[in-house]
Every structure is written in structure tokens, then in C-alpha cells.
Scaffold this active site. Structure first.
Site, short mmCIF file in Angstrom:
data_model
loop_
_atom_site.label_atom_id
_atom_site.label_comp_id
_atom_site.label_asym_id
_atom_site.label_seq_id
_atom_site.Cartn_x
_atom_site.Cartn_y
_atom_site.Cartn_z
N LYS A 28 38.66 39.76 40.53
CA LYS A 28 38.95 41.18 40.29
C LYS A 28 38.38 42.05 41.40
O LYS A 28 39.04 42.96 41.90
CB LYS A 28 38.36 41.57 38.93
CG LYS A 28 38.69 42.98 38.50
CD LYS A 28 38.86 43.09 36.99
CE LYS A 28 37.54 42.95 36.25
NZ LYS A 28 36.71 44.17 36.36
N ARG A 33 39.68 45.47 46.15
CA ARG A 33 39.35 45.78 47.56
C ARG A 33 40.53 45.49 48.48
O ARG A 33 40.75 46.21 49.46
CB ARG A 33 38.12 44.97 47.99
CG ARG A 33 36.82 45.55 47.39
CD ARG A 33 35.72 44.51 47.45
NE ARG A 33 34.41 45.02 47.04
CZ ARG A 33 34.01 45.20 45.78
NH1 ARG A 33 34.84 44.94 44.76
NH2 ARG A 33 32.79 45.66 45.50
N GLY A 101 36.00 50.75 35.97
CA GLY A 101 34.96 51.42 36.74
C GLY A 101 35.07 51.09 38.22
O GLY A 101 34.90 51.95 39.08
N ARG A 129 31.56 56.65 31.00
CA ARG A 129 30.65 55.98 31.95
C ARG A 129 30.15 56.93 33.04
O ARG A 129 30.86 57.87 33.42
CB ARG A 129 31.35 54.75 32.56
CG ARG A 129 31.65 53.72 31.49
CD ARG A 129 32.37 52.52 32.02
NE ARG A 129 31.55 51.75 32.93
CZ ARG A 129 31.98 50.71 33.64
NH1 ARG A 129 33.24 50.32 33.51
NH2 ARG A 129 31.18 50.05 34.44
N ASP A 326 28.01 40.60 35.22
CA ASP A 326 29.10 40.59 34.23
C ASP A 326 29.06 39.36 33.33
O ASP A 326 29.92 39.20 32.46
CB ASP A 326 30.45 40.64 34.95
CG ASP A 326 30.66 41.97 35.67
OD1 ASP A 326 30.10 42.98 35.22
OD2 ASP A 326 31.36 41.98 36.70
N ARG A 400 35.15 41.66 28.04
CA ARG A 400 34.22 40.53 28.11
C ARG A 400 33.55 40.24 26.76
O ARG A 400 33.15 39.11 26.51
CB ARG A 400 33.19 40.74 29.22
CG ARG A 400 33.83 40.83 30.61
CD ARG A 400 32.83 40.57 31.71
NE ARG A 400 33.14 41.33 32.92
CZ ARG A 400 34.00 40.95 33.87
NH1 ARG A 400 34.64 39.82 33.78
NH2 ARG A 400 34.21 41.72 34.92
#
Ligand code: S3P
Length: 443
Positions: A28, A33, A101, A129, A326, A400
């Protein structure tokens, strides 16, 4: 999008051994990117193995709205024709980053270096957030923020006409903050330096180099780094082959460790040492994880052979957190099946993820009969070698949590129910069919 769709509840029960070979989707972090750097480069960037989850698709849409030509040319294959550093166009509508995010914060950095205004928005989780950690350095570089309370989405960012290069020490180990400063620094005349006390994932640095930027990295202190970027490079389009995401591999990997007699191979998994804290920790706990076919293509990667293992409790030091930030949810599941207590130290950053993951992890285990404590910023799981199960886990719009709970149900005594699995589509759209094919019993 998931925010507005109906919840999809699911139950996981004692599963057959997990076997065979699977390739989890593309990483991810690298997928976001590749799209953003492709949009800032001149010429074509060809991406293969892109993660086609909702988070990354939102970044693709945002890059198109900012003026890049973004096309899907096949399964996981994308082509991006960029606008050049500082060349974004003002989008006609707010940019919607959904649950992500990373997409949102990295795009803020990229927009901060173009003289345009863009409004950033997301779903209820992303709207809650903190954004100040990104906006503070971007304002120092000359960007301006308006709208909302200036701390959370939705808000409007106006990029700097003449961004100011600077030296910035990230207040927490965060690749998102570091990357936002570096992406804004691309437009600044002169040297932008980022200092980090604890090194965070370095995909932005590696990829900037591949796209033609002059960037160097020096070690600093025990675990820190100094990243030095020369501004105003001409980035040129490149080919990016995205390796499999170790953060997604974590779920079938832990499932294979806890379901008796499993023997599962995960192919092409990225093994960048700034991402593999989970593998180190699981090995400390007694896990059998063998790395085969070790190779390097922009990032190190390997095939991981995982066999069901008897696990024991360990202490996880706080400095390991950035390399497995994570993965604590699914580590907590492994810890629940281990013999003895596992103390995971220094988890304050978990409170500001897609949900408050510190509380959510404790709740997930508690409702399934596991003894767990939160002490300050530490999570302590008292493993007894088995998990009673039988609980209903609330996912709080967090992919998650949903996947961790389903993994737990694969080996618990009674089934584990999950209130909503819709958010799994943000990062691992094929999770449920892939796990079923390997042996998991989800219904
Ligand atoms: C990411 C950085 C991490 C991580 C996120 C992806 C990235 O966030 O939790 O899932 O790609 O840069 P922080 O930088 O806020 O720790």
C-alpha cells in the site's frame, strides 16, 4: 464507498490447515507513492502490481484531479503521465481520500509545493484523525491552511508559490510526516532536511532516488536518520513493480502460525527491514518463518514459508514500533495463542490510526475471552495457548481490526463474529476469498 455501504458481517470458525502458495496484494505504501511520484514526474510512469484497494484508488483519482493522466492498462497495471514538480492544477472539486491517512497526508505534501488551492476530505474515520502533524511543517514551508477547525478534515490547503527549504525534526516517528515534508521540499530551491529520531519506513527516499532526485540518507544516533533532499529536481517517469505488502501478508501469516498443521507460502513479500518488525517479533516468539528466494528489486523481497508453531510470550521494545506499527493488532492475536504474557511497549501512535487501535485491540481480545491489559502506552496480552472465542468484534471502520478478528476466529474454540468487513476493501480486497482458498472457514 464503504462509508455509505451496508455493513457486511462475517463469522470465522475453526479452520482446516492453511496450505499452498498465495501472493497478497501490492504494498500500500509503495502503491500510493508510485502514483504520487508519477504525477510529479515528467513523462510516463508504468506501475505493475499496484494495490487496487479503495485507499489507493482514491489517490489515483486525486492525482488525476490535480492534472496527471492516470490510466488503468490491465490488472494492477497503471500508467501515469505526470505534470512535473510544482505543476499541479487546481482541482474542480474536493479531493476525497476515503479512509486513507497515507494518501491524504502525502498528497498534502505534494500539493504544498504547487501554487494552487485544494480541499481535502475523507470518511468519518479520516475526518477524526489529526492533521496538524502534517500541516505544521507545511505551513513553515509557506503553505496556507483554511476551512474547518484547521486541525481535521475537511480543510483547504493552498500551496506555496515559493516554498521555503528547511530542516525539520519529525515530532513522532512517522513516514507520513517525513514524506509530506520531502514531497513539499521537491519544489523548494535549496536543501530540505528531515531528521528522525527513530527511522520510519524509507520508501519515499528509495523511490525519489529512482525517479531522479538527489537525496542522501545518513544514520544518526542509535536508531535515527538524517535525510537530505536537493530541491527542484526534474523527476522522470520510471517503471515500478510493486512487491507484495508485508502488512497484508501479516494476516495469513499469523493464521498459518496458529491453525494446527498449516504450511503456507507467501510469495514476493517485501522484506525492507523498516517494515519487518513483526517477523522479528514472531521469530522471537518461536514462529517458523523461512525466507526463500531472497532478492532485490528497488526493495528487498522474499518468499516466506510459514508453518504452524508453538508460540511463547515476549516483550516487544518500543523502538521496534515504527517497523511494525500496522501489525500490532494481528501480533496481539498471535500473543493470545502463545503461552505466557506478551508486553508490547510504546504504542501511543496506535491511538491515532484508522481507529484507536490500542483500545480496539484490547476489546477485540477481551470479548473473546483473552486476558488483556493496557498500562500507559503498553498493551499486555496474557496468552494461555488457546482463545475461547464466541465474541462479536466491532471494527470501527478499521480494515485491520476486521482482518485480525477473522484470523483469530480461524483457530479459536468458538467462532468469532465481526460486525462489518466492508472496510477490508480499503487495503486487501481479496482477503476473504484468498483466505478461504487457503483453508479458512468464513461464513
Ligand atoms: C505509512 C506510514 C504509517 C503507517 C501507514 C502507512 C506510509 O503511518 O501506519 O499505514 O505509507 O507512510 P505513520 O507515518 O503515521 O506512522
Amino acid at each position: 464507498m464503504s462509508q455509505s455501504s451496508e455493513p457486511i458481517p462475517l463469522e470465522a470458525r475453526g479452520s482446516s490447515p492453511l496450505t499452498g502458495k498465495i501472493r497478497v496484494p501490492g504494498d500500500k505504501s509503495i502503491s500510493h507513492r508510485a502514483l504520487i511520484l508519477g504525477a510529479l514526474a515528467v513523462g510516463e510512469t508504468r506501475i505493475t502490481g499496484l494495490l487496487e484497494g479503495e485507499d489507493v484508488l482514491n489517490t489515483a483519482k486525486a492525482m488525476a484531479a490535480l492534472g496527471a493522466r492516470v490510466e488503468r492498462t490491465g490488472e494492477g497495471a497503471w500508467s501515469v503521465h505526470g505534470v512535473g514538480v510544482g505543476g499541479f492544477h487546481a482541482p474542480d472539486a474536493p479531493l476525497d481520500f476515503g479512509n486513507s491517512g497515507t494518501g491524504c497526508r502525502l498528497a498534502m505534501g505534494a500539493v504544498a509545493g504547487s501554487p494552487i488551492a485544494a480541499t481535502f476530505d475523507g470518511d468519518a474515520s479520516l475526518r477524526s484523525r489529526p492533521m496538524r502533524r502534517i500541516l505544521d511543517p507545511l505551513e513553515l514551508m509557506g503553505a496556507m491552511v483554511s476551512g474547518g477547525d484547521g486541525k481535521r478534515l475537511p480543510l483547504t490547503l493552498t500551496g506555496a508559490k515559493d516554498p521555503i527549504p528547511m530542516t525539520y525534526r519529525t515530532p513522532v516517528a512517522s513516514a507520513q510526516i517525513k514524506s509530506a515534508v520531502l514531497l513539499a521540499g521537491l519544489s523548494a530551491p535549496g536543501v530540505t532536511t528531515v531528521l528522525e529520531t527513530e527511522a520510519s519506513r524509507d520508501h519515499t527516499e528509495r523511490m525519489l532516488k529512482q525517479f531522479g532526485a538527489e537525496i542522501s540518507v545518513e544514520e544518526e544516533g542509535d536508531h535515527g536518520r538524517r535525510i537530505i533532499l536537493n530541491g527542484q529536481p526534474e523527476l522522470h517517469g520510471v517503471s515500478v513493480a510493486v512487491p507484495a505488502d508485508p502488512s497484508s501478508a501479516a494476516f495469513p501469516l499469523v493464521a498459518a502460525l496458529i491453525v494446527p498443521d498449516s504450511d503456507l507460502t507467501l510469495t514476493d513479500v517485501m522484506t525492507n527491514p523498516l517494515r519487518t518488525g513483526l517477523f522479528t517479533t514472531l521469530r522471537d516468539m518461536g514462529a517458523s518463518i523461512e525466507e526463500n528466494d531472497v532478492r532485490e528489486a528497488g526493495e528487498p523481497m522474499a518468499n516466506l514459508r510459514v508453518r504452524a508453531s508453538k508460540l511463547r510470550g515476549v516483550t516487544v521494545p518500543p523502538e521496534r514500533a515504527p517497523s511494525m506499527i500496522d501489525e500490532y493488532l494481528v501480533l496481539a492475536v498471535a500473543a493470545a495463542f502463545a503461552e505466557g504474557s506478551t508486553r508490547m511497549r510504546g504504542l501511543q501512535e496506535l491511538r491515532v490510526k484508522e481507529s484507536d487501535r490500542l483500545e480496539a485491540t484490547a476489546d477485540m481480545l477481551r470479548v473473546n475471552g483473552v486476558k488483556v491489559e493496557i498500562s500507559g502506552d503498553d498493551l499486555i496480552v496474557h496468552g494461555e495457548g488457546f482463545v475461547p472465542g464466541g465474541g462479536l468484534v466491532k471494527t470501527h471502520m478499521d480494515h485491520r481490526i476486521a482482518m485480525s478478528a477473522l484470523v483469530m476466529g480461524c483457530a479459536s474454540e468458538a467462532p468469532v463474529r465481526v460486525d462489518d468487513t466492508a472496510f477490508i476493501a480499503t487495503s486487501f480486497p481479496d482477503f476473504i476469498p484468498m483466505m478461504r482458498r487457503a483453508g479458512a472457514d468464513f461464513s
